[in-house]
Design a protein around this motif. Sequence first.
Motif, PDB file in Angstrom:
ATOM      1  N   THR A  48      51.344   1.279 -30.200  1.00  0.00           N
ATOM      2  CA  THR A  48      52.359   1.826 -29.300  1.00  0.00           C
ATOM      3  C   THR A  48      52.361   3.353 -29.341  1.00  0.00           C
ATOM      4  OG1 THR A  48      53.746  -0.128 -29.612  1.00  0.00           O
ATOM      5  CG2 THR A  48      54.828   1.863 -28.784  1.00  0.00           C
ATOM      6  N   TYR A  49      52.235   3.893 -30.547  1.00  0.00           N
ATOM      7  CA  TYR A  49      52.188   5.349 -30.689  1.00  0.00           C
ATOM      8  C   TYR A  49      50.983   5.929 -29.962  1.00  0.00           C
ATOM      9  CZ  TYR A  49      51.556   9.895 -32.952  1.00  0.00           C
ATOM     10  OH  TYR A  49      51.363  11.227 -33.187  1.00  0.00           O
ATOM     11  N   GLY A  50      49.820   5.280 -30.108  1.00  0.00           N
ATOM     12  CA  GLY A  50      48.602   5.765 -29.463  1.00  0.00           C
ATOM     13  C   GLY A  50      48.694   5.713 -27.953  1.00  0.00           C
ATOM     14  N   VAL A  51      49.269   4.642 -27.429  1.00  0.00           N
ATOM     15  CA  VAL A  51      49.411   4.520 -25.972  1.00  0.00           C
ATOM     16  C   VAL A  51      50.321   5.613 -25.438  1.00  0.00           C
ATOM     17  CG1 VAL A  51      50.317   3.066 -24.121  1.00  0.00           C
ATOM     18  CG2 VAL A  51      48.928   2.050 -25.937  1.00  0.00           C
ATOM     19  N   LEU A  52      51.430   5.865 -26.142  1.00  0.00           N
ATOM     20  CA  LEU A  52      52.387   6.855 -25.669  1.00  0.00           C
ATOM     21  C   LEU A  52      51.844   8.269 -25.774  1.00  0.00           C
ATOM     22  CD1 LEU A  52      55.221   7.551 -24.657  1.00  0.00           C
ATOM     23  CD2 LEU A  52      55.997   7.529 -27.034  1.00  0.00           C
ATOM     24  N   VAL A  53      51.242   8.593 -26.927  1.00  0.00           N
ATOM     25  CA  VAL A  53      50.825   9.974 -27.181  1.00  0.00           C
ATOM     26  C   VAL A  53      49.488  10.304 -26.524  1.00  0.00           C
ATOM     27  CG1 VAL A  53      50.184  11.615 -28.994  1.00  0.00           C
ATOM     28  CG2 VAL A  53      52.129  10.086 -29.322  1.00  0.00           C
ATOM     29  N   ARG A  54      48.532   9.365 -26.585  1.00  0.00           N
ATOM     30  CA  ARG A  54      47.190   9.672 -26.095  1.00  0.00           C
ATOM     31  C   ARG A  54      46.938   9.244 -24.664  1.00  0.00           C
ATOM     32  NH1 ARG A  54      45.876   8.440 -31.590  1.00  0.00           N
ATOM     33  NH2 ARG A  54      45.594   6.231 -31.126  1.00  0.00           N
ATOM     34  N   ARG A  55      47.743   8.360 -24.112  1.00  0.00           N
ATOM     35  CA  ARG A  55      47.486   7.874 -22.750  1.00  0.00           C
ATOM     36  C   ARG A  55      48.557   8.311 -21.756  1.00  0.00           C
ATOM     37  NH1 ARG A  55      42.453   7.265 -24.022  1.00  0.00           N
ATOM     38  NH2 ARG A  55      42.119   5.723 -25.677  1.00  0.00           N
ATOM     39  N   ILE A  56      49.825   8.137 -22.140  1.00  0.00           N
ATOM     40  CA  ILE A  56      50.899   8.376 -21.171  1.00  0.00           C
ATOM     41  C   ILE A  56      51.293   9.851 -21.112  1.00  0.00           C
ATOM     42  CG2 ILE A  56      53.292   7.848 -20.613  1.00  0.00           C
ATOM     43  CD1 ILE A  56      52.887   5.081 -21.723  1.00  0.00           C
ATOM     44  N   MET A  57      51.566  10.460 -22.263  1.00  0.00           N
ATOM     45  CA  MET A  57      52.070  11.824 -22.265  1.00  0.00           C
ATOM     46  C   MET A  57      51.110  12.847 -21.651  1.00  0.00           C
ATOM     47  SD  MET A  57      55.135  11.902 -23.052  1.00  0.00           S
ATOM     48  CE  MET A  57      55.290  13.678 -23.124  1.00  0.00           C
ATOM     49  N   PRO A  58      49.785  12.791 -21.931  1.00  0.00           N
ATOM     50  CA  PRO A  58      48.901  13.764 -21.268  1.00  0.00           C
ATOM     51  C   PRO A  58      48.950  13.694 -19.750  1.00  0.00           C
ATOM     52  CG  PRO A  58      47.768  12.751 -23.115  1.00  0.00           C
ATOM     53  CD  PRO A  58      49.044  11.987 -22.931  1.00  0.00           C
ATOM     54  N   ASN A  59      49.240  12.520 -19.204  1.00  0.00           N
ATOM     55  CA  ASN A  59      49.332  12.372 -17.756  1.00  0.00           C
ATOM     56  C   ASN A  59      50.737  12.658 -17.231  1.00  0.00           C
ATOM     57  OD1 ASN A  59      46.598  11.081 -16.819  1.00  0.00           O
ATOM     58  ND2 ASN A  59      47.151  10.027 -18.715  1.00  0.00           N
ATOM     59  N   SER A  60      51.637  13.063 -18.129  1.00  0.00           N
ATOM     60  CA  SER A  60      53.007  13.390 -17.732  1.00  0.00           C
ATOM     61  C   SER A  60      53.326  14.858 -17.940  1.00  0.00           C
ATOM     62  CB  SER A  60      53.998  12.537 -18.540  1.00  0.00           C
ATOM     63  OG  SER A  60      53.711  11.158 -18.406  1.00  0.00           O
ATOM     64  N   LEU A  61      52.306  15.672 -18.268  1.00  0.00           N
ATOM     65  CA  LEU A  61      52.552  17.062 -18.601  1.00  0.00           C
ATOM     66  C   LEU A  61      52.756  17.950 -17.377  1.00  0.00           C
ATOM     67  CD1 LEU A  61      50.016  17.690 -21.520  1.00  0.00           C
ATOM     68  CD2 LEU A  61      52.483  17.343 -21.666  1.00  0.00           C
ATOM     69  N   THR A  62      52.175  17.557 -16.246  1.00  0.00           N
ATOM     70  CA  THR A  62      52.243  18.428 -15.068  1.00  0.00           C
ATOM     71  C   THR A  62      53.676  18.755 -14.656  1.00  0.00           C
ATOM     72  OG1 THR A  62      50.102  17.681 -14.244  1.00  0.00           O
ATOM     73  CG2 THR A  62      51.613  18.659 -12.651  1.00  0.00           C
ATOM     74  N   PRO A  63      54.554  17.775 -14.467  1.00  0.00           N
ATOM     75  CA  PRO A  63      55.939  18.137 -14.099  1.00  0.00           C
ATOM     76  C   PRO A  63      56.654  18.925 -15.183  1.00  0.00           C
ATOM     77  CG  PRO A  63      55.772  15.789 -14.558  1.00  0.00           C
ATOM     78  CD  PRO A  63      54.380  16.313 -14.508  1.00  0.00           C
ATOM     79  N   LEU A  64      56.322  18.686 -16.452  1.00  0.00           N
ATOM     80  CA  LEU A  64      56.953  19.453 -17.528  1.00  0.00           C
ATOM     81  C   LEU A  64      56.514  20.916 -17.487  1.00  0.00           C
ATOM     82  CD1 LEU A  64      56.697  16.943 -20.521  1.00  0.00           C
ATOM     83  CD2 LEU A  64      58.796  17.729 -19.405  1.00  0.00           C
ATOM     84  N   VAL A  65      55.226  21.148 -17.215  1.00  0.00           N
ATOM     85  CA  VAL A  65      54.712  22.520 -17.147  1.00  0.00           C
ATOM     86  C   VAL A  65      55.369  23.273 -15.993  1.00  0.00           C
ATOM     87  CG1 VAL A  65      52.667  23.907 -16.669  1.00  0.00           C
ATOM     88  CG2 VAL A  65      52.521  21.989 -18.256  1.00  0.00           C
ATOM     89  N   VAL A  66      55.442  22.624 -14.834  1.00  0.00           N
ATOM     90  CA  VAL A  66      56.039  23.279 -13.664  1.00  0.00           C
ATOM     91  C   VAL A  66      57.524  23.559 -13.903  1.00  0.00           C
ATOM     92  CG1 VAL A  66      56.593  23.002 -11.220  1.00  0.00           C
ATOM     93  CG2 VAL A  66      54.360  22.274 -12.089  1.00  0.00           C
ATOM     94  N   THR A  67      58.252  22.552 -14.392  1.00  0.00           N
ATOM     95  CA  THR A  67      59.689  22.727 -14.646  1.00  0.00           C
ATOM     96  C   THR A  67      59.931  23.775 -15.726  1.00  0.00           C
ATOM     97  OG1 THR A  67      60.006  20.391 -14.082  1.00  0.00           O
ATOM     98  CG2 THR A  67      61.827  21.509 -15.172  1.00  0.00           C
ATOM     99  N   GLY A  68      59.080  23.778 -16.756  1.00  0.00           N
ATOM    100  CA  GLY A  68      59.233  24.754 -17.820  1.00  0.00           C
ATOM    101  C   GLY A  68      58.990  26.177 -17.352  1.00  0.00           C
ATOM    102  N   THR A  69      57.981  26.363 -16.490  1.00  0.00           N
ATOM    103  CA  THR A  69      57.714  27.701 -15.958  1.00  0.00           C
ATOM    104  C   THR A  69      58.896  28.217 -15.165  1.00  0.00           C
ATOM    105  OG1 THR A  69      55.361  27.139 -15.831  1.00  0.00           O
ATOM    106  CG2 THR A  69      56.094  29.070 -14.617  1.00  0.00           C
ATOM    107  N   LEU A  70      59.461  27.357 -14.324  1.00  0.00           N
ATOM    108  CA  LEU A  70      60.654  27.749 -13.573  1.00  0.00           C
ATOM    109  C   LEU A  70      61.847  27.966 -14.508  1.00  0.00           C
ATOM    110  CD1 LEU A  70      60.313  25.269 -10.577  1.00  0.00           C
ATOM    111  CD2 LEU A  70      59.956  27.738 -10.493  1.00  0.00           C
ATOM    112  N   GLY A  71      61.905  27.190 -15.592  1.00  0.00           N
ATOM    113  CA  GLY A  71      63.040  27.287 -16.511  1.00  0.00           C
ATOM    114  C   GLY A  71      63.056  28.560 -17.339  1.00  0.00           C
ATOM    115  N   ILE A  72      61.890  29.180 -17.544  1.00  0.00           N
ATOM    116  CA  ILE A  72      61.860  30.413 -18.337  1.00  0.00           C
ATOM    117  C   ILE A  72      62.646  31.507 -17.631  1.00  0.00           C
ATOM    118  CG2 ILE A  72      60.373  32.212 -19.283  1.00  0.00           C
ATOM    119  CD1 ILE A  72      58.225  30.080 -19.671  1.00  0.00           C
TER     120      ILE A  72
END
Length: 319
Positions: A222-246
């Motif tokens: 479960t840890y491997g699926v979440l960290v190595r499969r799901i989260m890398p494909n979920s970074l784009t909205p976090l990067v965009v939101t974080g840039t605007l949030g700074i």
Amino acid sequence: MNPSLSPAVADQLALEPEAVAKRRTTGLWRDTLGNILRQRSAVVGLIILSLLVFTAIFADQIATHDPTDSLLGVEAGVRQRSAPCVHLLGCPADEPQHIFGTDSNFRDVFSRVVFGARTSLVIGLAAIGFAIFVGSTIGALAGYMAGWTDNVFMRFMDVILAFPSLLLAIVIVTAAGPSLVNALIAIGIVAIPVYARVARASVLSSKENDYVTASRALGESTYGVLVRRIMPNSLTPLVVTGTLGIGGAVLEIAALAFVGVTGDLSRPEWGSMIGLERNQLFSAPWMILAPGIAITLTVLAFNLLGDGLRDALDPRLNR
């Protein structure tokens, strides 16, 4: 070699593997950078941000005076707060040169604005980095585990969102004690629910994809699926939101400094500079306009960069 092929065709086929090997391959990072540089808003934001970062890094060399020292009794000619004076622009050579003038405490405004870039950028980046780390962890666990875990985490995030962010930050800093570190933590705490919601939504949309199902079928934890499969494909909205949030974090730290809850007000920070001299807007506007323009440029740079990243990382716009 196939005897039915002509010698010219055969030579071309023989050279194709070598041509393919020499051909410059494209990669994820190169494609992403190319998409970003094609966005005018992102380029403008990067230029402004690069100038601000350069100013923050080399503040000691760029500043003309110590930002915390009063020049009264130290520099000849300083008897009262002075308007901007630049010798190259016609200011008399016998007057002390101060690009943005001096404030009510006879400190060089230009030097304080320059050092304020270091304070504001560091706090903005650190606060949003902290918020992204904690918020994405909470959101990822809530979205992937679902059930009662999701309910507990997200209801707690809803409680934080129920309070006005600036008011909650002031309460946290007041309770913890006025200081820039506590202000950084307060800004990070009030921003956590935003990134938790973004991460949760990304995980919910990603965890049902075929590659996640295949990873589970192959026995990945479960840890491997979440960290190595799901989260890398979920970074784009976090990067965009974080840039605007700074940009928002820079505004919030300026607001906290304006009301005087960040501790030492002599430390160069754009919000505290405006707060200390707010009564001088009409008699000495340079003391307000200089840090105000610096805040505006910083927020504008991050907003332009965030908009450009959103467009560059959207696959629907980069076919």
